[in-house]
Motif scaffolding. Structure first.
Motif, PDB file in Angstrom:
ATOM      1  N   ALA A   1      30.939  38.442  38.644  1.00  0.00           N
ATOM      2  CA  ALA A   1      31.655  39.663  38.270  1.00  0.00           C
ATOM      3  C   ALA A   1      31.809  40.536  39.510  1.00  0.00           C
ATOM      4  CB  ALA A   1      30.888  40.405  37.176  1.00  0.00           C
ATOM      5  N   VAL A   2      33.049  40.719  39.959  1.00  0.00           N
ATOM      6  CA  VAL A   2      33.292  41.485  41.183  1.00  0.00           C
ATOM      7  C   VAL A   2      33.341  42.974  40.835  1.00  0.00           C
ATOM      8  CG1 VAL A   2      34.863  41.873  43.104  1.00  0.00           C
ATOM      9  CG2 VAL A   2      34.467  39.546  42.269  1.00  0.00           C
ATOM     10  N   SER A   3      32.305  43.666  41.264  1.00  0.00           N
ATOM     11  CA  SER A   3      32.083  45.041  40.803  1.00  0.00           C
ATOM     12  C   SER A   3      32.407  46.093  41.855  1.00  0.00           C
ATOM     13  CB  SER A   3      30.629  45.180  40.343  1.00  0.00           C
ATOM     14  OG  SER A   3      29.755  44.661  41.324  1.00  0.00           O
ATOM     15  N   LYS A   4      33.074  45.688  42.931  1.00  0.00           N
ATOM     16  CA  LYS A   4      33.441  46.661  43.976  1.00  0.00           C
ATOM     17  C   LYS A   4      34.283  47.790  43.368  1.00  0.00           C
ATOM     18  CE  LYS A   4      37.572  44.115  45.282  1.00  0.00           C
ATOM     19  NZ  LYS A   4      38.089  42.984  46.035  1.00  0.00           N
ATOM     20  N   ARG A   5      33.969  48.999  43.814  1.00  0.00           N
ATOM     21  CA  ARG A   5      34.710  50.188  43.388  1.00  0.00           C
ATOM     22  C   ARG A   5      34.782  50.343  41.866  1.00  0.00           C
ATOM     23  NH1 ARG A   5      38.686  48.194  46.901  1.00  0.00           N
ATOM     24  NH2 ARG A   5      40.414  48.907  45.612  1.00  0.00           N
TER      25      ARG A   5
ATOM     26  N   LEU B   1      27.432  38.831  48.502  1.00  0.00           N
ATOM     27  CA  LEU B   1      28.315  39.550  49.423  1.00  0.00           C
ATOM     28  C   LEU B   1      29.577  38.703  49.594  1.00  0.00           C
ATOM     29  CD1 LEU B   1      28.906  41.916  51.343  1.00  0.00           C
ATOM     30  CD2 LEU B   1      27.923  40.535  53.181  1.00  0.00           C
ATOM     31  N   ILE B   2      30.728  39.275  49.220  1.00  0.00           N
ATOM     32  CA  ILE B   2      31.987  38.521  49.256  1.00  0.00           C
ATOM     33  C   ILE B   2      33.002  39.161  50.203  1.00  0.00           C
ATOM     34  CG2 ILE B   2      31.661  37.587  46.931  1.00  0.00           C
ATOM     35  CD1 ILE B   2      33.749  39.686  45.971  1.00  0.00           C
ATOM     36  N   GLY B   3      32.565  40.168  50.972  1.00  0.00           N
ATOM     37  CA  GLY B   3      33.470  40.824  51.916  1.00  0.00           C
ATOM     38  C   GLY B   3      32.993  40.636  53.340  1.00  0.00           C
TER      39      GLY B   3
ATOM     40  N   CYS C   1      37.056  30.749  49.790  1.00  0.00           N
ATOM     41  CA  CYS C   1      38.355  31.087  50.364  1.00  0.00           C
ATOM     42  C   CYS C   1      39.083  32.099  49.495  1.00  0.00           C
ATOM     43  CB  CYS C   1      39.240  29.844  50.566  1.00  0.00           C
ATOM     44  SG  CYS C   1      39.985  29.179  49.062  1.00  0.00           S
ATOM     45  N   ILE C   2      40.028  32.764  50.131  1.00  0.00           N
ATOM     46  CA  ILE C   2      40.951  33.673  49.453  1.00  0.00           C
ATOM     47  C   ILE C   2      42.360  33.232  49.875  1.00  0.00           C
ATOM     48  CG2 ILE C   2      41.604  36.089  49.073  1.00  0.00           C
ATOM     49  CD1 ILE C   2      38.913  36.872  50.470  1.00  0.00           C
ATOM     50  N   PRO C   3      43.069  32.516  49.004  1.00  0.00           N
ATOM     51  CA  PRO C   3      44.393  32.029  49.396  1.00  0.00           C
ATOM     52  C   PRO C   3      45.366  33.180  49.672  1.00  0.00           C
ATOM     53  CG  PRO C   3      43.636  30.946  47.380  1.00  0.00           C
ATOM     54  CD  PRO C   3      42.694  32.080  47.651  1.00  0.00           C
TER      55      PRO C   3
ATOM     56  N   GLY D   1      38.952  31.333  43.400  1.00  0.00           N
ATOM     57  CA  GLY D   1      39.583  31.759  42.153  1.00  0.00           C
ATOM     58  C   GLY D   1      39.212  33.189  41.840  1.00  0.00           C
ATOM     59  N   MET D   2      40.241  33.993  41.520  1.00  0.00           N
ATOM     60  CA  MET D   2      40.053  35.396  41.171  1.00  0.00           C
ATOM     61  C   MET D   2      40.763  35.635  39.827  1.00  0.00           C
ATOM     62  SD  MET D   2      40.225  36.966  45.032  1.00  0.00           S
ATOM     63  CE  MET D   2      41.899  37.504  45.067  1.00  0.00           C
ATOM     64  N   SER D   3      40.979  36.913  39.476  1.00  0.00           N
ATOM     65  CA  SER D   3      41.530  37.203  38.147  1.00  0.00           C
ATOM     66  C   SER D   3      42.803  36.412  37.840  1.00  0.00           C
ATOM     67  CB  SER D   3      41.837  38.702  38.020  1.00  0.00           C
ATOM     68  OG  SER D   3      40.639  39.433  37.950  1.00  0.00           O
ATOM     69  N   ALA D   4      43.679  36.276  38.845  1.00  0.00           N
ATOM     70  CA  ALA D   4      44.999  35.698  38.588  1.00  0.00           C
ATOM     71  C   ALA D   4      45.005  34.172  38.590  1.00  0.00           C
ATOM     72  CB  ALA D   4      45.996  36.212  39.630  1.00  0.00           C
TER      73      ALA D   4
ATOM     74  N   VAL E   1      33.708  31.349  40.265  1.00  0.00           N
ATOM     75  CA  VAL E   1      34.960  32.105  40.309  1.00  0.00           C
ATOM     76  C   VAL E   1      34.591  33.576  40.431  1.00  0.00           C
ATOM     77  CG1 VAL E   1      36.341  30.384  39.082  1.00  0.00           C
ATOM     78  CG2 VAL E   1      35.141  32.155  37.772  1.00  0.00           C
ATOM     79  N   ARG E   2      35.378  34.302  41.213  1.00  0.00           N
ATOM     80  CA  ARG E   2      35.071  35.712  41.498  1.00  0.00           C
ATOM     81  C   ARG E   2      36.107  36.588  40.813  1.00  0.00           C
ATOM     82  NH1 ARG E   2      35.885  33.214  46.485  1.00  0.00           N
ATOM     83  NH2 ARG E   2      37.712  34.571  46.641  1.00  0.00           N
ATOM     84  N   VAL E   3      35.714  37.172  39.678  1.00  0.00           N
ATOM     85  CA  VAL E   3      36.683  37.888  38.844  1.00  0.00           C
ATOM     86  C   VAL E   3      36.321  39.362  38.772  1.00  0.00           C
ATOM     87  CG1 VAL E   3      37.751  38.004  36.560  1.00  0.00           C
ATOM     88  CG2 VAL E   3      37.093  35.781  37.511  1.00  0.00           C
ATOM     89  N   GLY E   4      37.294  40.218  39.087  1.00  0.00           N
ATOM     90  CA  GLY E   4      37.066  41.663  39.065  1.00  0.00           C
ATOM     91  C   GLY E   4      37.896  42.361  38.004  1.00  0.00           C
ATOM     92  N   THR E   5      39.174  42.590  38.291  1.00  0.00           N
ATOM     93  CA  THR E   5      40.002  43.420  37.412  1.00  0.00           C
ATOM     94  C   THR E   5      40.133  42.861  35.992  1.00  0.00           C
ATOM     95  OG1 THR E   5      41.890  42.398  38.513  1.00  0.00           O
ATOM     96  CG2 THR E   5      41.358  44.625  39.164  1.00  0.00           C
ATOM     97  N   ALA E   6      40.146  41.560  35.832  1.00  0.00           N
ATOM     98  CA  ALA E   6      40.277  40.998  34.482  1.00  0.00           C
ATOM     99  C   ALA E   6      39.052  41.316  33.622  1.00  0.00           C
ATOM    100  CB  ALA E   6      40.498  39.489  34.546  1.00  0.00           C
TER     101      ALA E   6
ATOM    102  N   THR F   1      41.356  48.119  36.316  1.00  0.00           N
ATOM    103  CA  THR F   1      41.713  48.425  37.705  1.00  0.00           C
ATOM    104  C   THR F   1      40.596  49.204  38.386  1.00  0.00           C
ATOM    105  OG1 THR F   1      42.862  50.369  36.932  1.00  0.00           O
ATOM    106  CG2 THR F   1      44.200  48.420  37.343  1.00  0.00           C
ATOM    107  N   ARG F   2      40.501  48.979  39.700  1.00  0.00           N
ATOM    108  CA  ARG F   2      39.437  49.609  40.473  1.00  0.00           C
ATOM    109  C   ARG F   2      39.760  51.037  40.859  1.00  0.00           C
ATOM    110  NH1 ARG F   2      38.828  44.137  41.967  1.00  0.00           N
ATOM    111  NH2 ARG F   2      40.732  44.059  43.154  1.00  0.00           N
ATOM    112  N   ASP F   3      38.699  51.821  41.106  1.00  0.00           N
ATOM    113  CA  ASP F   3      38.898  53.155  41.690  1.00  0.00           C
ATOM    114  C   ASP F   3      39.521  52.996  43.066  1.00  0.00           C
ATOM    115  OD1 ASP F   3      37.647  54.171  39.497  1.00  0.00           O
ATOM    116  OD2 ASP F   3      35.762  54.635  40.507  1.00  0.00           O
TER     117      ASP F   3
HETATM  118  C1  PLP Z   1      38.168  41.967  45.017  1.00  0.00           C
HETATM  119  C2  PLP Z   1      37.837  40.535  45.233  1.00  0.00           C
HETATM  120  C3  PLP Z   1      37.861  39.610  44.178  1.00  0.00           C
HETATM  121  C4  PLP Z   1      38.272  39.964  42.761  1.00  0.00           C
HETATM  122  O1  PLP Z   1      39.641  40.187  42.677  1.00  0.00           O
HETATM  123  P1  PLP Z   1      40.350  40.437  41.251  1.00  0.00           P
HETATM  124  O2  PLP Z   1      41.761  40.125  41.515  1.00  0.00           O
HETATM  125  O3  PLP Z   1      40.099  41.856  40.909  1.00  0.00           O
HETATM  126  O4  PLP Z   1      39.730  39.508  40.276  1.00  0.00           O
HETATM  127  C5  PLP Z   1      37.497  38.297  44.451  1.00  0.00           C
HETATM  128  N1  PLP Z   1      37.128  37.927  45.688  1.00  0.00           N
HETATM  129  C6  PLP Z   1      37.080  38.775  46.723  1.00  0.00           C
HETATM  130  C7  PLP Z   1      36.658  38.284  48.058  1.00  0.00           C
HETATM  131  C8  PLP Z   1      37.440  40.114  46.527  1.00  0.00           C
HETATM  132  O5  PLP Z   1      37.383  40.947  47.577  1.00  0.00           O
END
Ligand code: PLP
Length: 230
Positions: free
Chosen positions: A41-45, A88-90, A171-173, A201-204, A217-222, A226-228
């Motif tokens: 669960a990507v909880s940034k912001r 840590l994903i950033g 990776c982040i395509p 893999g992210m939300s989309a 899979v790294r899912v945030g907005t879904a 939406t983030r702050d």
């Molecule tokens: C923000 C982020 C995500 C999540 O993105 P969403 O589109 O909100 O699911 C996944 N991976 C990384 C590295 C991110 O920075």
């Protein structure tokens, strides 16, 4: 509407149920076990209320992309919930390596030798041998972090030689491209280097990532909405 997004806890719980079900369905479709795909669960912001709603929904694995922001949010929650696993994903700066090793449980973004060395040193000093992923810049984008695919094998070996516990690749395509070839490439690089974990893999596009072998899979907005704004 204010700029700060606020999703009610009940909606967040429903979102977790929905995303977990979609991961399970994708796994079944591609003849994989749903338990082999971890939801980060990507909880940034996201607000503390959102984090607590996620914990209430039984989520224990979280991803943050900034060390400093995570330091403000997670120490108290981690003290209260011992089973939290923080990724840590950033991008990581070497002057933050010590703080990152102290707070995080998994580092997914090892992307250059300087960081690999700083992490190896700080892990030794803290006696905390964290699992790490190597970030691969599959699209070879200038603005994106990560090792180019053709340099991956050597870099993975260099990290292993430093004593890092390399468990996988992330990776982040590129946003404007189909993600599938990038996921397939990450899978191929991992296989030839005997790496079992794939964070992609992210939300989309997380269902496509499951098709191509994602183990996380790294899912945030879904999940959270939406983030702050920063
Ligand atoms: C923000 C982020 C995500 C999540 O993105 P969403 O589109 O909100 O699911 C996944 N991976 C990384 C590295 C991110 O920075």
């Amino acid at each position: 509407m204010t700029e700060t997004s606020k999703t009610p806890a009940a909606d967040i719980a429903a979102n977790f149920a929905d995303i977990r079900a979609r991961i399970a369905a994708a796994a079944e479709k591609w003849e994989r076990s749903a338990t082999d795909v971890e939801l980060i669960a990507v909880s940034k912001r996201q607000s503390e209320d959102h984090l607590k709603a996620a914990l209430g929904a039984g989520q224990t694995v979280f991803g943050e992309n900034r060390v400093q922001e995570a330091q403000g949010k997670w120490p108290a929650l981690k003290a209260a919930h011992r089973d939290i696993v923080l990724h840590l994903i950033g991008p990581l700066q070497s002057n933050k390596a010590k703080d990152a090793v102290a707070l995080f449980d998994v580092i997914e973004t090892v992307d250059r030798l300087k960081i690999a060395k700083a992490l190896a040193t700080e892990m030794l000093a803290a006696n905390r041998q964290l699992p790490v992923y190597i970030q691969i810049n599959t699209g070879k984008e200038d603005q994106k972090a990560g090792i180019f695919p053709e340099d991956a094998d050597k870099f993975i070996q260099d990290c292993r030689d430093l004593g890092l516990n390399v468990i996988g690749l992330m990776c982040i395509p590129p946003v404007e491209e189909q993600p599938a070839p990038h996921f397939a490439l990450l899978n191929k690089i991992a296989a030839r280097n005997n790496l079992e974990r794939l964070s992609m893999g992210m939300s989309a596009d997380f269902e496509t990532a499951v098709q191509f072998g994602a183990t996380s899979v790294r899912v945030g907005t879904a999940l959270f909405g939406t983030r702050d704004k920063t």
